[in-house]
Design a protein around this motif. Sequence first.
Motif, PDB file in Angstrom:
ATOM      1  N   MET A  91       0.830  -1.206   0.000  1.00 45.03           N
ATOM      2  CA  MET A  91       0.000   0.000   0.000  1.00 45.03           C
ATOM      3  C   MET A  91       0.864   1.256   0.000  1.00 45.03           C
ATOM      4  SD  MET A  91      -2.885  -1.304   2.724  1.00 45.03           S
ATOM      5  CE  MET A  91      -3.733   0.292   2.875  1.00 45.03           C
ATOM      6  N   LEU A  92       1.969   1.226   0.769  1.00 46.70           N
ATOM      7  CA  LEU A  92       2.878   2.378   0.790  1.00 46.70           C
ATOM      8  C   LEU A  92       3.550   2.558  -0.572  1.00 46.70           C
ATOM      9  CD1 LEU A  92       4.613   1.979   4.279  1.00 46.70           C
ATOM     10  CD2 LEU A  92       2.935   3.704   3.604  1.00 46.70           C
ATOM     11  N   LEU A  93       3.904   1.454  -1.204  1.00 50.75           N
ATOM     12  CA  LEU A  93       4.489   1.538  -2.546  1.00 50.75           C
ATOM     13  C   LEU A  93       3.527   2.230  -3.502  1.00 50.75           C
ATOM     14  CD1 LEU A  93       6.445   0.842  -4.840  1.00 50.75           C
ATOM     15  CD2 LEU A  93       5.432  -1.454  -4.901  1.00 50.75           C
ATOM     16  N   ARG A  94       2.273   1.859  -3.467  1.00 55.50           N
ATOM     17  CA  ARG A  94       1.262   2.490  -4.318  1.00 55.50           C
ATOM     18  C   ARG A  94       1.112   3.970  -3.961  1.00 55.50           C
ATOM     19  NH1 ARG A  94      -4.114   3.693  -3.554  1.00 55.50           N
ATOM     20  NH2 ARG A  94      -5.493   3.621  -5.386  1.00 55.50           N
ATOM     21  N   MET A  95       1.119   4.288  -2.670  1.00 52.64           N
ATOM     22  CA  MET A  95       0.946   5.662  -2.215  1.00 52.64           C
ATOM     23  C   MET A  95       2.069   6.557  -2.747  1.00 52.64           C
ATOM     24  SD  MET A  95       0.715   7.040   1.737  1.00 52.64           S
ATOM     25  CE  MET A  95       2.479   6.843   2.092  1.00 52.64           C
ATOM     26  N   TYR A  96       3.309   6.106  -2.605  1.00 54.08           N
ATOM     27  CA  TYR A  96       4.430   6.936  -3.056  1.00 54.08           C
ATOM     28  C   TYR A  96       4.513   6.990  -4.581  1.00 54.08           C
ATOM     29  CZ  TYR A  96       5.975   7.252   1.749  1.00 54.08           C
ATOM     30  OH  TYR A  96       6.037   7.515   3.094  1.00 54.08           O
ATOM     31  N   SER A  97       4.135   5.914  -5.248  1.00 48.59           N
ATOM     32  CA  SER A  97       4.128   5.922  -6.713  1.00 48.59           C
ATOM     33  C   SER A  97       3.114   6.939  -7.222  1.00 48.59           C
ATOM     34  CB  SER A  97       3.803   4.529  -7.247  1.00 48.59           C
ATOM     35  OG  SER A  97       4.807   3.594  -6.887  1.00 48.59           O
ATOM     36  N   TRP A  99       2.021   9.587  -5.527  1.00 46.74           N
ATOM     37  CA  TRP A  99       2.517  10.920  -5.199  1.00 46.74           C
ATOM     38  C   TRP A  99       3.508  11.374  -6.266  1.00 46.74           C
ATOM     39  CZ3 TRP A  99       7.483  12.664  -4.449  1.00 46.74           C
ATOM     40  CH2 TRP A  99       7.593  14.000  -4.013  1.00 46.74           C
ATOM     41  N   ALA A 100       4.426  10.498  -6.629  1.00 49.84           N
ATOM     42  CA  ALA A 100       5.435  10.850  -7.628  1.00 49.84           C
ATOM     43  C   ALA A 100       4.781  11.167  -8.971  1.00 49.84           C
ATOM     44  CB  ALA A 100       6.431   9.701  -7.780  1.00 49.84           C
ATOM     45  N   GLY A 101       3.825  10.342  -9.384  1.00 44.85           N
ATOM     46  CA  GLY A 101       3.162  10.581 -10.652  1.00 44.85           C
ATOM     47  C   GLY A 101       2.411  11.903 -10.676  1.00 44.85           C
ATOM     48  N   ALA A 102       1.784  12.253  -9.555  1.00 47.91           N
ATOM     49  CA  ALA A 102       1.036  13.506  -9.477  1.00 47.91           C
ATOM     50  C   ALA A 102       1.947  14.724  -9.565  1.00 47.91           C
ATOM     51  CB  ALA A 102       0.226  13.557  -8.184  1.00 47.91           C
ATOM     52  N   HIS A 103       3.236  14.538  -9.265  1.00 46.72           N
ATOM     53  CA  HIS A 103       4.181  15.657  -9.308  1.00 46.72           C
ATOM     54  C   HIS A 103       5.145  15.544 -10.486  1.00 46.72           C
ATOM     55  CE1 HIS A 103       2.695  15.819  -5.151  1.00 46.72           C
ATOM     56  NE2 HIS A 103       2.933  17.114  -5.242  1.00 46.72           N
ATOM     57  N   GLY A 104       4.746  14.765 -11.478  1.00 47.02           N
ATOM     58  CA  GLY A 104       5.524  14.684 -12.704  1.00 47.02           C
ATOM     59  C   GLY A 104       6.847  13.966 -12.554  1.00 47.02           C
ATOM     60  N   MET A 105       6.949  13.098 -11.561  1.00 48.63           N
ATOM     61  CA  MET A 105       8.185  12.359 -11.340  1.00 48.63           C
ATOM     62  C   MET A 105       8.071  10.935 -11.877  1.00 48.63           C
ATOM     63  SD  MET A 105       9.377  13.635  -7.559  1.00 48.63           S
ATOM     64  CE  MET A 105       9.332  15.384  -7.121  1.00 48.63           C
ATOM     65  N   GLU A 106       9.194  10.364 -12.203  1.00 48.93           N
ATOM     66  CA  GLU A 106       9.247   9.012 -12.748  1.00 48.93           C
ATOM     67  C   GLU A 106       9.721   8.042 -11.672  1.00 48.93           C
ATOM     68  OE1 GLU A 106      11.827   6.482 -16.079  1.00 48.93           O
ATOM     69  OE2 GLU A 106      11.901   8.678 -16.049  1.00 48.93           O
ATOM     70  N   TYR A 133      14.546  14.092  -3.747  1.00 50.04           N
ATOM     71  CA  TYR A 133      15.098  13.759  -2.434  1.00 50.04           C
ATOM     72  C   TYR A 133      14.659  14.765  -1.376  1.00 50.04           C
ATOM     73  CZ  TYR A 133      18.300  13.113   1.421  1.00 50.04           C
ATOM     74  OH  TYR A 133      18.813  12.930   2.691  1.00 50.04           O
ATOM     75  N   GLY A 134      14.631  16.040  -1.745  1.00 47.54           N
ATOM     76  CA  GLY A 134      14.241  17.070  -0.776  1.00 47.54           C
ATOM     77  C   GLY A 134      12.866  16.810  -0.188  1.00 47.54           C
ATOM     78  N   TRP A 135      11.929  16.357  -1.013  1.00 45.68           N
ATOM     79  CA  TRP A 135      10.588  16.059  -0.527  1.00 45.68           C
ATOM     80  C   TRP A 135      10.535  14.724   0.201  1.00 45.68           C
ATOM     81  CZ3 TRP A 135       7.103  19.621  -0.015  1.00 45.68           C
ATOM     82  CH2 TRP A 135       7.075  20.718  -0.893  1.00 45.68           C
ATOM     83  N   LEU A 136      11.070  13.693  -0.419  1.00 43.56           N
ATOM     84  CA  LEU A 136      10.885  12.338   0.104  1.00 43.56           C
ATOM     85  C   LEU A 136      11.699  12.050   1.366  1.00 43.56           C
ATOM     86  CD1 LEU A 136      10.770  10.337  -3.238  1.00 43.56           C
ATOM     87  CD2 LEU A 136       8.885  10.719  -1.639  1.00 43.56           C
ATOM     88  N   VAL A 293      -4.925  10.378   1.269  1.00 42.64           N
ATOM     89  CA  VAL A 293      -3.522  10.177   1.640  1.00 42.64           C
ATOM     90  C   VAL A 293      -2.976   8.914   0.989  1.00 42.64           C
ATOM     91  CG1 VAL A 293      -1.952   9.684   3.555  1.00 42.64           C
ATOM     92  CG2 VAL A 293      -3.722  11.438   3.802  1.00 42.64           C
ATOM     93  N   LEU A 294      -3.712   7.816   1.085  1.00 45.96           N
ATOM     94  CA  LEU A 294      -3.248   6.553   0.507  1.00 45.96           C
ATOM     95  C   LEU A 294      -3.229   6.591  -1.013  1.00 45.96           C
ATOM     96  CD1 LEU A 294      -4.985   4.041   2.930  1.00 45.96           C
ATOM     97  CD2 LEU A 294      -2.568   4.694   2.867  1.00 45.96           C
ATOM     98  N   ASP A 295      -3.894   7.595  -1.603  1.00 45.84           N
ATOM     99  CA  ASP A 295      -3.818   7.813  -3.049  1.00 45.84           C
ATOM    100  C   ASP A 295      -2.684   8.772  -3.416  1.00 45.84           C
ATOM    101  OD1 ASP A 295      -5.705   6.105  -4.098  1.00 45.84           O
ATOM    102  OD2 ASP A 295      -7.358   7.528  -3.907  1.00 45.84           O
ATOM    103  N   GLY A 296      -1.884   9.175  -2.431  1.00 44.60           N
ATOM    104  CA  GLY A 296      -0.705   9.982  -2.723  1.00 44.60           C
ATOM    105  C   GLY A 296      -0.778  11.441  -2.336  1.00 44.60           C
ATOM    106  N   ASP A 297      -1.836  11.861  -1.642  1.00 40.92           N
ATOM    107  CA  ASP A 297      -1.958  13.265  -1.223  1.00 40.92           C
ATOM    108  C   ASP A 297      -1.141  13.463   0.058  1.00 40.92           C
ATOM    109  OD1 ASP A 297      -2.633  15.862  -0.762  1.00 40.92           O
ATOM    110  OD2 ASP A 297      -4.756  15.488  -0.358  1.00 40.92           O
TER     111      ASP A 297
END
Length: 319
Positions: A91-97, A99-106, A133-136, A293-297
């Motif tokens: 679930m955490l893997l999905r959450m961070y993935s 979050w990254a996608g919503a912020h244009g990260m790969e 890195y600064g965010w995560l 939150v679990l959807d990456g917010d």
Amino acid sequence: MRERTRLAGQVGAVQALHRDLEDALGFAEMAEEEGDEASFDEAVGQLKAIKERAARAELEALLSGEADGNDAFMEINSGAGGTESNDWAGMLLRMYSRWAGAHGMEVEFLEETPGEQAGIKSVTLQVKGTNAYGWLKTEAGVHRLVRISPFDAAAKRHTSFASVWVYPVVDDEIEIEINPAEVRVDTYRASGSGGQHVNKTDSAVRLTHLPTGIAVACQNQRSQHQNRDQAWKMLKARLYELELEKREAAQAAIEEQKTDIGWGHQIRSYVLQPYQMVKDLRTEVETSDTGGVLDGDLDQFMGASLAQRVGATRGSTAQ
């Protein structure tokens, strides 16, 4: 050079916000004069979006650490508890993935060990994007989940734990010297997703830095050479992060109330039953929007933690 580039980017972002704000205000005034409600509503939407961009830009101005602008390696490991914790790590893997996608990260998968019934036992990712890195880095620590288990026929409430570790991808501007004689190299057959070619040869590589005990592994590439090259980059990053931690340790000695977010320390609780709440134990920020939150917010948690860190640093400097 990196600092000048970062500052130039921030100045450019502020200038772009100023231009967009003037355009949106002008559009709103014109729509109001002409009585065009649809256009006026569109202008209001633009102003709300600009407000959100401004808030994020304000937070990104706090990302002044030496490696904050770099890409990031992230490791997620399930805690004790078998299927429950494996599912939570997934679930955490999905959450961070998300979050990254919503912020244009790969997000690139470097290694993954699936759980026996669900989720994952562990995964290593590389998150690529500006200030990754600064965010995560604010997410490092132990994450706790409380819920009614979908794997329990008696529908009992369970508590699960998973650990998150984040360290920066070291670019060519940062010099980290590693003595090859102090590194043990192990090769093994990859296990997990990646195509049929993955399991045919001992292409996976694990490096162990003997003086520190730090170990990294990579198995996602087709050849052992490619995995070895990626593993060396990961090891270089881990040793760089270790140096950063040493520097911060000296400062931590005079910060009696500094929040410890190291390995093995719980930073956030996610409660799904009997009520819904996500609470960060470092900043006291909480929300009942567990689904979001679990959807990456995650920005509200990351922003509060980042501001707290910067405030602690400035406070100790003033002393």
